[in-house]
Design a protein around this motif. Structure first.
Motif, PDB file in Angstrom:
ATOM      1  N   ALA A 222       0.851  -1.196   0.000  1.00 24.73           N
ATOM      2  CA  ALA A 222       0.000   0.000   0.000  1.00 24.73           C
ATOM      3  C   ALA A 222       0.887   1.246   0.000  1.00 24.73           C
ATOM      4  CB  ALA A 222      -0.917   0.009   1.213  1.00 24.73           C
ATOM      5  N   ARG A 223       0.366   2.337  -0.528  1.00 27.98           N
ATOM      6  CA  ARG A 223       1.132   3.573  -0.652  1.00 27.98           C
ATOM      7  C   ARG A 223       0.795   4.516   0.493  1.00 27.98           C
ATOM      8  NH1 ARG A 223       0.388   7.045  -6.045  1.00 27.98           N
ATOM      9  NH2 ARG A 223      -1.736   6.951  -5.229  1.00 27.98           N
ATOM     10  N   CYS A 224       1.823   5.096   1.088  1.00 28.84           N
ATOM     11  CA  CYS A 224       1.647   6.049   2.189  1.00 28.84           C
ATOM     12  C   CYS A 224       1.270   7.408   1.596  1.00 28.84           C
ATOM     13  CB  CYS A 224       2.930   6.146   3.006  1.00 28.84           C
ATOM     14  SG  CYS A 224       2.810   7.257   4.420  1.00 28.84           S
ATOM     15  N   MET A 225       0.038   7.837   1.851  1.00 24.51           N
ATOM     16  CA  MET A 225      -0.465   9.087   1.292  1.00 24.51           C
ATOM     17  C   MET A 225      -0.208  10.280   2.207  1.00 24.51           C
ATOM     18  SD  MET A 225      -1.640   8.073  -1.553  1.00 24.51           S
ATOM     19  CE  MET A 225      -2.438   9.593  -2.042  1.00 24.51           C
ATOM     20  N   LEU A 226      -0.214  10.063   3.528  1.00 28.04           N
ATOM     21  CA  LEU A 226      -0.093  11.165   4.470  1.00 28.04           C
ATOM     22  C   LEU A 226       0.534  10.647   5.752  1.00 28.04           C
ATOM     23  CD1 LEU A 226      -0.809  14.189   4.612  1.00 28.04           C
ATOM     24  CD2 LEU A 226      -2.955  13.556   5.715  1.00 28.04           C
ATOM     25  N   PHE A 227       1.226  11.548   6.454  1.00 29.02           N
ATOM     26  CA  PHE A 227       1.895  11.183   7.697  1.00 29.02           C
ATOM     27  C   PHE A 227       1.941  12.408   8.600  1.00 29.02           C
ATOM     28  CE2 PHE A 227       6.085  11.662   9.767  1.00 29.02           C
ATOM     29  CZ  PHE A 227       5.898  10.773  10.811  1.00 29.02           C
ATOM     30  N   ASN A 239       2.814  12.146  28.583  1.00 31.84           N
ATOM     31  CA  ASN A 239       1.982  12.074  27.386  1.00 31.84           C
ATOM     32  C   ASN A 239       2.570  11.091  26.376  1.00 31.84           C
ATOM     33  OD1 ASN A 239       0.317  13.984  28.512  1.00 31.84           O
ATOM     34  ND2 ASN A 239       1.268  15.707  27.434  1.00 31.84           N
ATOM     35  N   LEU A 240       1.697  10.643  25.491  1.00 32.01           N
ATOM     36  CA  LEU A 240       2.093   9.733  24.436  1.00 32.01           C
ATOM     37  C   LEU A 240       2.236  10.498  23.127  1.00 32.01           C
ATOM     38  CD1 LEU A 240      -0.299   6.730  25.166  1.00 32.01           C
ATOM     39  CD2 LEU A 240       2.078   6.968  25.882  1.00 32.01           C
ATOM     40  N   TRP A 241       3.070   9.962  22.245  1.00 28.65           N
ATOM     41  CA  TRP A 241       3.249  10.522  20.909  1.00 28.65           C
ATOM     42  C   TRP A 241       2.545   9.609  19.915  1.00 28.65           C
ATOM     43  CZ3 TRP A 241       5.328  15.236  19.983  1.00 28.65           C
ATOM     44  CH2 TRP A 241       6.028  15.841  21.030  1.00 28.65           C
ATOM     45  N   GLN A 242       1.639  10.198  19.167  1.00 24.81           N
ATOM     46  CA  GLN A 242       0.804   9.437  18.233  1.00 24.81           C
ATOM     47  C   GLN A 242       1.308   9.652  16.807  1.00 24.81           C
ATOM     48  OE1 GLN A 242      -3.543  10.326  16.924  1.00 24.81           O
ATOM     49  NE2 GLN A 242      -3.702   9.063  18.768  1.00 24.81           N
ATOM     50  N   PHE A 243       1.690   8.567  16.159  1.00 24.75           N
ATOM     51  CA  PHE A 243       2.163   8.586  14.774  1.00 24.75           C
ATOM     52  C   PHE A 243       1.047   8.025  13.896  1.00 24.75           C
ATOM     53  CE2 PHE A 243       5.896   8.593  17.368  1.00 24.75           C
ATOM     54  CZ  PHE A 243       6.826   9.366  16.688  1.00 24.75           C
ATOM     55  N   ASN A 244       0.614   8.813  12.932  1.00 24.55           N
ATOM     56  CA  ASN A 244      -0.498   8.434  12.047  1.00 24.55           C
ATOM     57  C   ASN A 244       0.025   8.292  10.622  1.00 24.55           C
ATOM     58  OD1 ASN A 244      -3.068   8.899  13.891  1.00 24.55           O
ATOM     59  ND2 ASN A 244      -1.685  10.619  14.238  1.00 24.55           N
ATOM     60  N   PHE A 245      -0.238   7.134  10.041  1.00 21.71           N
ATOM     61  CA  PHE A 245       0.143   6.834   8.664  1.00 21.71           C
ATOM     62  C   PHE A 245      -1.134   6.511   7.887  1.00 21.71           C
ATOM     63  CE2 PHE A 245       3.512   5.566  11.506  1.00 21.71           C
ATOM     64  CZ  PHE A 245       4.663   6.084  10.939  1.00 21.71           C
ATOM     65  N   LYS A 246      -1.415   7.282   6.861  1.00 18.32           N
ATOM     66  CA  LYS A 246      -2.585   7.027   6.018  1.00 18.32           C
ATOM     67  C   LYS A 246      -2.121   6.317   4.753  1.00 18.32           C
ATOM     68  CE  LYS A 246      -6.507   9.195   3.703  1.00 18.32           C
ATOM     69  NZ  LYS A 246      -7.215  10.475   3.400  1.00 18.32           N
ATOM     70  N   GLY A 298       4.325   8.882  -0.239  1.00 22.46           N
ATOM     71  CA  GLY A 298       4.414   8.486  -1.628  1.00 22.46           C
ATOM     72  C   GLY A 298       5.123   7.168  -1.842  1.00 22.46           C
ATOM     73  N   MET A 299       5.762   6.620  -0.811  1.00 25.66           N
ATOM     74  CA  MET A 299       6.454   5.341  -0.929  1.00 25.66           C
ATOM     75  C   MET A 299       5.502   4.190  -0.594  1.00 25.66           C
ATOM     76  SD  MET A 299      10.180   6.268   0.726  1.00 25.66           S
ATOM     77  CE  MET A 299      10.945   4.793   0.047  1.00 25.66           C
ATOM     78  N   THR A 300       5.908   2.988  -0.954  1.00 19.40           N
ATOM     79  CA  THR A 300       5.082   1.796  -0.787  1.00 19.40           C
ATOM     80  C   THR A 300       5.599   0.978   0.390  1.00 19.40           C
ATOM     81  OG1 THR A 300       4.638   1.721  -3.159  1.00 19.40           O
ATOM     82  CG2 THR A 300       4.209  -0.277  -1.915  1.00 19.40           C
ATOM     83  N   LEU A 301       4.676   0.522   1.226  1.00 18.96           N
ATOM     84  CA  LEU A 301       5.029  -0.302   2.370  1.00 18.96           C
ATOM     85  C   LEU A 301       5.256  -1.742   1.906  1.00 18.96           C
ATOM     86  CD1 LEU A 301       5.310  -0.410   5.498  1.00 18.96           C
ATOM     87  CD2 LEU A 301       2.911  -1.090   5.558  1.00 18.96           C
ATOM     88  N   SER A 302       6.458  -2.249   2.126  1.00 22.92           N
ATOM     89  CA  SER A 302       6.805  -3.611   1.709  1.00 22.92           C
ATOM     90  C   SER A 302       6.931  -4.575   2.864  1.00 22.92           C
ATOM     91  CB  SER A 302       8.122  -3.599   0.920  1.00 22.92           C
ATOM     92  OG  SER A 302       9.175  -3.078   1.719  1.00 22.92           O
ATOM     93  N   LEU A 303       7.050  -4.068   4.105  1.00 25.73           N
ATOM     94  CA  LEU A 303       7.205  -4.953   5.250  1.00 25.73           C
ATOM     95  C   LEU A 303       6.712  -4.247   6.495  1.00 25.73           C
ATOM     96  CD1 LEU A 303       8.302  -7.595   6.531  1.00 25.73           C
ATOM     97  CD2 LEU A 303      10.490  -6.425   6.818  1.00 25.73           C
TER      98      LEU A 303
END
Length: 362
Positions: A222-227, A239-246, A298-303
């Motif tokens: 899948a392709r990462c559209m937003l981060f 506090n926690l740090w929330q990382f969002n990958f769309k 814009g890159m593709t998740l391979s693993l």
């Protein structure tokens, strides 16, 4: 080769066999000298099948006695007709077995021709759709073409929303009745609102564990559209740090043999418009801030891997990105690409576009 005229006739009929006369010896210790094939005789097998079907019909039925008896009689009649047609054996000089086969084929064709149904108008399906549960919409659409056409209309989704809406429901502004007056993205908004209003749907969200049981492989290729990253307050002192990958999945190619008559009507295309279709949100909460380069967009998740952290108390999430997607049938590339390691991880959550916490694009 033995002649047909020397074939031994059966000494009993299916009606003479009952459950008391069937023993284990008929199955396991059958004498090959009596039955050359070593199998149960056809007449005995038909009688047993007939009796089992009759008993199953009586035991599975929970209606009144008259209905049970009528259903049992219908089973007996249908079973008797089938058995009689299968037990026809030509006697010496009585006829050709080919004629019997032709009669069987003719009966089957006649039964198939008699199974044609009626074509009800679309107004009837629209009335019936008012009694369909949200989880049965797909089954209702698969009944026939008119039922599927009803699920494409704006009236169907508007009625489904009003049926489960209540004034005391806590809905975001984008899912309020005033915001649903427009036809654009109506279907997507109604589905999202059902996860707030409909208890079976909301229960699915509440029962999701903070960490998945296994590493989800849905996002592969899948392709990462937003981060984006933001700081959130949690149950911990810090506090926690929330990382969002769309991520956006590649849309499957439409097959050429699909029936063109089932294409979405033009006047209802706005109803089914959904900018977040085929999109997922990967949300990872960490205990510390971790720098991630924005080049991954814009890159593709391979693993993707979820392992135990080095301190053996938390988890570790490792993501590997490639410049281009991996086509079907190709092997995984040897180059490592760009790797992102999140450690220590507090929770991992994968959300579909209909999740209540999913940030919508519309």
């Amino acid at each position: 080769m033995p002649k047909k005229g020397n074939r031994k006739r059966l000494k009993f009929r299916p009606g003479d066999v009952c459950s008391e006369s069937v023993t284990v010896a008929d199955y396991a210790n059958a004498d090959p000298a009596v039955v050359k094939s070593g199998r149960l005789k056809k007449a005995v097998a038909n009688a047993i099948e007939k009796e089992v079907k009759l008993l199953c019909g009586l035991e599975a039925s929970t209606g009144p006695v008259q209905e049970v008896l009528s259903s049992a009689e219908s089973v007996c009649v249908s079973g008797g007709e089938r058995d009689s047609s299968e037990e026809v054996e030509p006697e010496e000089g009585d006829g050709d077995p080919k004629n019997t086969r032709k009669k069987k084929t003719k009966r089957r064709k006649e039964s198939i021709d008699c199974q044609d149904g009626d074509d009800y108008p679309i107004d009837i399906w629209l009335v019936l759709s008012g009694y369909i549960r949200p989880e049965d919409v797909c089954k209702f659409a698969l009944i026939c073409r008119n039922a599927w056409t009803v699920t494409c209309t704006a009236a169907f989704w508007t009625r489904l929303y009003r049926r489960h809406y209540s004034l005391d429901a806590e809905l975001p502004v984008r899912l309020q009745p005033d915001s649903l007056s427009s036809m654009r993205c109506l279907r997507a908004c109604v589905i999202r609102s059902l996860f707030h209003l409909y208890e079976p749907f909301s229960a699915r969200i509440s029962t999701c564990p903070p960490l998945p049981d296994a590493t989800p492989n849905t996002l592969l290729n899948a392709r990462c559209m937003l981060f984006w990253v933001k700081e959130v307050s949690g149950s911990r002192p810090e506090n926690l740090w929330q990382f969002n990958f769309k991520f956006e999945m590649h849309a499957p190619k439409s097959k050429s043999n699909v029936d063109r008559s089932l294409q979405l009507p033009k006047r209802y295309r706005d109803v089914h418009t959904n900018p977040d279709s085929n999109c997922y949100l990967l949300q990872v909460n960490t205990l510390h801030f971790i720098y991630i380069p924005h080049v991954i967009m814009g890159m593709t998740l391979s693993l993707m891997a979820i392992n135990v952290s080095t301190d053996m108390r938390h988890h570790r999430v490792r993501l590997q990105f490639q410049d281009s997607p991996l086509l079907r049938g190709q092997r995984r590339r040897a180059e490592p690409g760009l790797q992102v390691a999140l450690d220590p991880v507090h929770s991992v959550r994968l959300m579909d576009w209909w999740h209540p916490q999913y940030p919508t694009s519309a």
